[in-house]
Design an enzyme around this catalytic site. Structure first.
Site, mmCIF file in Angstrom:
data_model
loop_
_atom_site.group_PDB
_atom_site.id
_atom_site.type_symbol
_atom_site.label_atom_id
_atom_site.label_comp_id
_atom_site.label_asym_id
_atom_site.label_seq_id
_atom_site.Cartn_x
_atom_site.Cartn_y
_atom_site.Cartn_z
ATOM 1 N N GLY B 244 -18.293 -35.274 95.156
ATOM 2 C CA GLY B 244 -17.735 -36.253 96.089
ATOM 3 C C GLY B 244 -16.368 -36.712 95.617
ATOM 4 O O GLY B 244 -15.372 -36.569 96.301
ATOM 5 N N ILE B 471 -24.472 -38.206 93.603
ATOM 6 C CA ILE B 471 -23.347 -37.313 93.899
ATOM 7 C C ILE B 471 -23.086 -36.343 92.754
ATOM 8 O O ILE B 471 -22.118 -35.597 92.775
ATOM 9 C CB ILE B 471 -22.055 -38.098 94.232
ATOM 10 N N PRO B 636 -27.948 -39.748 77.586
ATOM 11 C CA PRO B 636 -26.825 -39.216 76.787
ATOM 12 C C PRO B 636 -26.296 -37.871 77.282
ATOM 13 O O PRO B 636 -25.089 -37.637 77.249
ATOM 14 C CB PRO B 636 -27.424 -39.085 75.389
ATOM 15 N N LYS B 637 -27.196 -36.998 77.744
ATOM 16 C CA LYS B 637 -26.700 -35.683 78.175
ATOM 17 C C LYS B 637 -25.864 -35.765 79.436
ATOM 18 O O LYS B 637 -24.767 -35.203 79.508
ATOM 19 C CB LYS B 637 -27.890 -34.753 78.443
ATOM 20 N N LYS B 705 -23.014 -50.073 81.127
ATOM 21 C CA LYS B 705 -21.856 -50.144 82.016
ATOM 22 C C LYS B 705 -21.537 -48.737 82.509
ATOM 23 O O LYS B 705 -22.029 -47.756 81.963
ATOM 24 C CB LYS B 705 -20.649 -50.727 81.281
ATOM 25 N N GLY B 706 -20.726 -48.644 83.547
ATOM 26 C CA GLY B 706 -20.451 -47.345 84.161
ATOM 27 C C GLY B 706 -19.458 -46.525 83.368
ATOM 28 O O GLY B 706 -18.745 -47.035 82.501
ATOM 29 N N GLU B 709 -15.539 -43.411 86.119
ATOM 30 C CA GLU B 709 -14.074 -43.539 86.272
ATOM 31 C C GLU B 709 -13.364 -43.433 84.915
ATOM 32 O O GLU B 709 -12.369 -42.721 84.791
ATOM 33 C CB GLU B 709 -13.695 -44.854 86.953
#
Lengths: 339, 745
Positions: B244, B471, B636-637, B705-706, B709
């Site tokens: 995406g 995605i 982790p992977k 946390k993400g 990005e």
């Protein structure tokens, strides 16, 4: 995609006969370029003659060198022991081209016949003299779009610096052909009027006033094979391809170098360049200069200066006036390194 | 508590399905009586359709309809923003153009749909589409941002306004100053999977949609609005997406048109776009020009930064992104000003592309930091450390967590930063120049609202449900891990169902936010199950009667006493003895008000070693190390894969990707995958990823946390900085192609 007839032939004679019958007939070999052109309606065929069954895929040693059948796949040639041994420059050039998937489909003859990748040629809404050679007034309703050269004054970063005309500044996209022109190959063709041989350097042509013509094949002619004469270049060959990404990208500049070294001296040499002209560009004057000279950077620089005689930029591709000689020097340095 | 433990690396839960063809993407669905739609795009960038001839197309074999502005079926919600704009409607002055697909002869951008051709096979629709011929009255298409920079307007959207801390020109008085312009070209997401939609009206006001969307609930809402029907009557399915990168963050006008045409022809209708249409109809990273002014004192302390960005948008919609935001909070600096402008051009509207504006902005800021470090003769890491901030200077509040110093240190060790020389062009390997570069990245760590449902079945297996679309980052895998950590159900006995509006509502997959948002809902739903299980076990007569809840632990499908091995009960036994066939718990999860006391960001540091050929200008990334400081790593992977993908995208952004427009025609010239250069394997070296893996104590119960990005943000700057270190040449306009580094011998 428009409707078209499809026929398959199994003998060269039938192929020649089929091609001679009517306009709008095209040979279909690997299809890696022609199918794209048909999808984009750059080529609108009446009839496709599938030549994949022709028995022309042999790679063999002859008394004068190497003979490679026109239907041999690019990957088969690149990996063939005879090519690696007698024409390593050809192997290197082939492996620098396209992607593995495309090389598995593309043939030697088809590679020679591929069209330029100039974006204006591929977009029928843009002007292009190669695609739409006839100036037909207002650009309305023409199936193949308007005439003129979109690249002159447009996006021409990939375009030619040698042998251009005011009708066309497209480049021939092949890597394989750079090696073949360097190695003094000969093209064997068969046509309605019989067989003939075309020196590789005469096979492709400059755009001049007829950019729609990429080569000197006559109507109805079929490429049968390519001959590479015996040479002494096997130990000192190098194909350098400078491109925007490491694989699957056309050359900004490519250089084919084949040298016969005697200690540090260049006994004999062949030089050709890609990404610079409407045809594979042989650098005979630079070869002449280097022949018999020691392989020094100073000589390479001098040769590069000679090679660039007559080069002309069109704006976005002005950098090639620097990149081409630099690449030639880099390739010469690599090729002349002795073990 | 499991959240304090590092998670083991597990395989992607849907990996086998994906590589064996079991995963169904939108275009894989076939419905009885289905028709196919092909778009005809305009060949001009601005003007009007003078005439459009559809007779031949209509007469072609298998054609069911040719739809143009002359006969397009009405869309009831036409006047509302059809499909929903990317960031909610911006205040729209009357001057802005109106774009509603196939509603007018007006052409606002090249490639704008002028007809949609429907036939009973894809090939027939494609052929008929080629027969549609239009003539135009052309106007000059304004497509070149560089020529229209002066026409920038301040977008009227919150978050896009000018920012000032201290003095706007504070940098001017600094002993050491720099001013530099940075340019990012148009980049196109170019996921492998082509965009499109399959729409099926199952009743007069009920609809089944197989979409390529990053948010099934968002598509559901957009279609409900467009067709003025109850969202509950709209079923949207996107279980899998072949990439995406942001292009599925909204519903695009052609999707709405397909739904309208499907209703008109009374058949299911599928659209799969062509690759060249992917350049004009589903957004792109906008061409952006940035200027940074920076001032520092001789000790390497920043005195002022001014960061201005101008980006392109469409004539008909004000797209904005957070290009200048990083500059506001990344470094301790008393005088900071930012300014963001957009220019309305005759172009199709952009959309966020991975990293989005922050990746654009980070290239400028982190290049400028490198330039300033060079002027100060400081190591680039040392310069950043001298301006390091433990609290957010923009909002004057603490970060929820920040381990960036550790990230700098570990990344530097891994790349061999000590081999770097501050003097540019001072290292060679044979003929090749060697250089090292680094850059910081950061992105908001969100905690959006989300729902999830967890069902513990009688056999002890667990089902997790959420509407969220995966995605590609491994959402299903992460949710499995979170559920496993709460309930101790073995990983292979957990099934995650997602990507469908019949499941509990979830936010759109984007903004690196899904593990935090949906993961928290899964955590909460599983915690409810856990509470019930514990209550059942410890109650009078229960298998663990009289025990305290905090003595218990859950592992291997068992509830057990932590300090007494052997004292345990299987979850399936617990359910059977209580006559339960299922424990079914749902949770709506969102962060509490305490989150507002913190600034929540993920951080990354990227390190690269490059090799540059001084004769040809060819740049090769020979080594890459990316460090993520994004809280607790759940999976982790798949997290490492996220980072690796970000680096591959970053190499493309830095070295190869550029969508080129011939401004005379307002038209792309490289709108295909041969000429638009996405990085290929040969461009990408082995990549080392490092996870700081320390839980964030604030953001959510997992401490995660993400990272989607931050995997990309900053990478291009690291490459540009390494190229400078290798060559002494500073390239400020991406991509760094060989021609930009050439010097005559």
């Amino acid at each position: 995609m428009n409707q078209f007839q499809y026929t398959r032939v199994t003998t060269p004679k039938a192929a020649v006969s089929a091609l001679s019958q009517e306009n709008g007939t095209y040979f279909l070999a690997g299809g890696t370029n022609l199918i794209d052109l048909i999808k984009r309606e750059v080529v609108v065929p009446e009839r496709l003659v599938d030549i994949n069954k022709l028995p022309l895929a042999t790679i063999e040693k002859t008394s004068t060198g190497l003979r490679i059948g026109a239907m041999a796949k690019n990957s088969a040639v690149a990996d063939h022991d005879l090519a690696k041994k007698h024409a390593p420059l050809l192997s290197m050039a082939l492996n620098a081209g396209a992607s593995a998937q495309l090389r598995n489909m593309a043939t030697v003859g088809g590679n020679m016949m591929q069209r330029t990748r100039c974006p204006y040629f591929y977009d029928p809404s843009m002007p292009c003299n190669k695609r739409s050679p006839v100036q037909a007034g207002p650009d309305k309703g023409q199936p193949n779009g308007p005439s003129g050269c979109g690249a002159i004054g447009g996006i021409n970063r990939m375009h030619a610096i040698f042998g251009t005309s005011n009708k066309c500044i497209a480049v021939h996209p092949s890597d394989m052909c750079i090696a073949l022109v360097a190695l003094d190959a000969t093209v064997n063709v068969s046509g309605p009027k019989g067989d003939r041989k075309i020196p590789f350097g005469d096979f492709h042509r400059l755009p001049g006033d007829a950019p729609q013509k990429d080569n000197t094949l006559l109507p109805g002619e079929l490429i049968m094979s390519v001959d590479i004469p015996t040479n002494k270049f096997a130990d000192n060959s190098h194909y350098l391809k400078v491109r925007d990404r490491a694989s699957y990208a056309f050359a900004l500049i490519s250089v084919g170098v084949a040298v016969d070294m005697k200690r540090d001296t260049i006994q004999d040499i062949r030089l050709a360049m890609g990404g610079v002209a409407h045809k594979p560009w042989r650098l005979t004057e630079a070869e002449h200069f280097l022949r018999g000279k020691p392989a020094t950077e100073a000589n390479f620089k001098q040769a590069a200066t000679i090679a660039m005689n007559g080069a002309k930029g069109y704006g976005e591709n002005d950098f090639k006036l620097t990149l081409a000689p630099n690449s030639l020097i880099d390739a010469l340095k690599t090729a002349t390194k002795t073990a | 508590m499991t959240k304090d433990l590092k998670n083991p690396p597990i395989d992607r839960v849907d990996g086998r399905m994906k590589v064996t063809g079991g995963a169904q993407y939108f275009a894989d669905f076939e419905l009885p009586n289905m028709a196919y739609c092909v778009i005809v795009g305009s060949e001009i960038g601005r003007g009007n359709i003078a005439s459009i001839d559809t007779k031949k197309a209509q007469g072609a074999p298998g054609v069911l309809g040719v739809f143009t502005h002359q006969n397009m079926p009405p869309i009831p919600g036409w006047d509302a923003p059809v499909g929903g704009e990317a960031d909610g409607p911006a205040p729209k002055p009357d001057t802005i153009e109106k774009y509603r697909i196939l509603s007018s002869p007006k052409i606002l951008f090249d490639g704008q749909p002028i007809a949609m051709v429907v036939a009973n096979s894809f090939e027939r629709a494609t052929y008929a589409a080629s027969l549609v011929k239009a003539t135009y009255t052309k106007q000059t298409a304004r497509t070149d941002l560089e020529k229209h920079l002066a026409e920038g307007i301040a977008p009227g959207r919150p978050g896009s306004s000018d920012y000032l801390r201290g003095k706007a020109d504070g940098y001017q008085s600094a002993p050491v100053t720099l001013e530099a312009n940075y340019t990012i070209p148009v980049e196109v997401h170019n996921p492998m999977e082509l965009h499109g939609i399959l729409a099926h009206w199952t009743g007069t006001d009920s609809l089944m949609i197989y979409a390529k969307t990053q948010g099934v609930n968002a598509t559901q809402d957009a279609m409900a609005q467009a067709f003025k029907i109850d969202p509950k009557k709209i079923h949207v399915h996107t279980e899998f997406m072949g990439g995406g990168f942001g292009m599925g963050l909204r519903t695009w006008p052609q999707e709405t048109a397909v739904v309208a045409i499907a209703r008109k022809i009374g058949r299911p209708l599928k659209l799969v776009m062509t690759r060249d249409q992917m350049f004009t109809l589903v957004g792109h990273r906008p061409y952006t020009v940035q200027t940074i002014n920076m001032g520092a004192d001789s000790n390497g302390k920043l005195i002022g930064i001014a960061h201005a960005a101008t980006a392109e948008t469409a004539s008909y919609e004000d797209f904005t992104e957070a290009t200048v935001n990083m500059t506001k909070f990344m470094y301790e600096c008393p005088n900071v000003s930012t300014r963001y402008r957009i220019v309305r051009l005759d172009r199709s509207v952009p959309i966020w592309m991975r990293g989005p504006g922050e990746a654009t902005g980070a290239f400028a800021l982190e290049s400028a930091m490198d330039e300033m470090a060079h002027k100060l003769n400081l190591d680039p890491i040392e310069f950043r450390l001298r301006n390091y901030t433990e609290t957010d200077p923009e909002h004057n509040r603490p970060y929820s967590s920040k381990n960036l110093k550790e990230a700098y240190q570990r990344g530097a060790e891994a790349i061999g930063w000590n081999k770097r020389k501050n003097e540019p062009a001072s290292q060679r390997d044979g003929d090749w120049l060697i250089g090292y570069g680094m850059s910081t990245g950061t992105f908001n760590a969100f905690r959006w609202e989300a729902s999830a449902r967890a069902l513990l079945n009688a056999d002890g297996s667990l089902t997790i449900q959420s509407a969220v679309t995966d995605i590609g980052p491994g959402t299903g895998t992460a949710l499995t891990m979170i559920a496993h950590n709460v309930l101790g159900v073995p990983l292979n006995r957990i099934k995650v169902a997602y990507g469908d509006t019949s499941l509990p509502k979830a936010p759109t997959q984007g903004g690196s936010a899904i593990v935090s948002a949906v993961g928290s809902a899964v955590y909460d739903a599983c915690t409810k199950i856990k509470k019930q299980l514990v209550d059942l076990a410890v109650k009078d007569g229960g298998q663990l009667a009289g025990r305290q809840a905090d003595e218990l632990m859950m592992a291997d499908g068992m509830l057990s006493i932590e300090k007494e091995p052997g004292k345990k009960v299987a979850l399936s036994d617990l359910m059977r003895t209580n006559n339960l066939t299922v424990i079914d718990k749902s949770a709506d999860s969102k962060g509490g008000p305490e989150l507002g006391k913190y600034s929540m960001y993920s951080f990354s540091v990227h390190f690269v070693q490059v090799r540059v050929n001084p004769l040809t200008g060819v740049v090769r990334v020979s080594k890459a190390v990316s460090v993520a400081d994004s809280g607790r790593i759940i999976s982790p992977k798949t997290a490492a894969s996220q980072m690796i993908g970000g680096v591959a995208g970053g190499i493309g952004m830095a070295l190869t990707e550029e969508a080129i427009i011939d401004h005379r025609f307002g038209r792309f010239v490289n709108n295909n995958l041969a000429d638009y250069h996405v990085a290929v394997h040969a461009d990408v070296p082995a990549i080392e990823t490092i996870m700081i893996d320390k839980p964030d104590p604030i953001i959510n119960p997992m401490g995660a946390k993400g990272m989607g990005e931050i995997a990309l943000i900053g990478f291009a700057g690291a490459v540009a900085n390494a190229v400078f270190n290798a060559t002494g040449q500073r390239v400020r306009d991406l991509p760094i192609t060989p021609d930009k580094l050439l010097r005559a011998v």
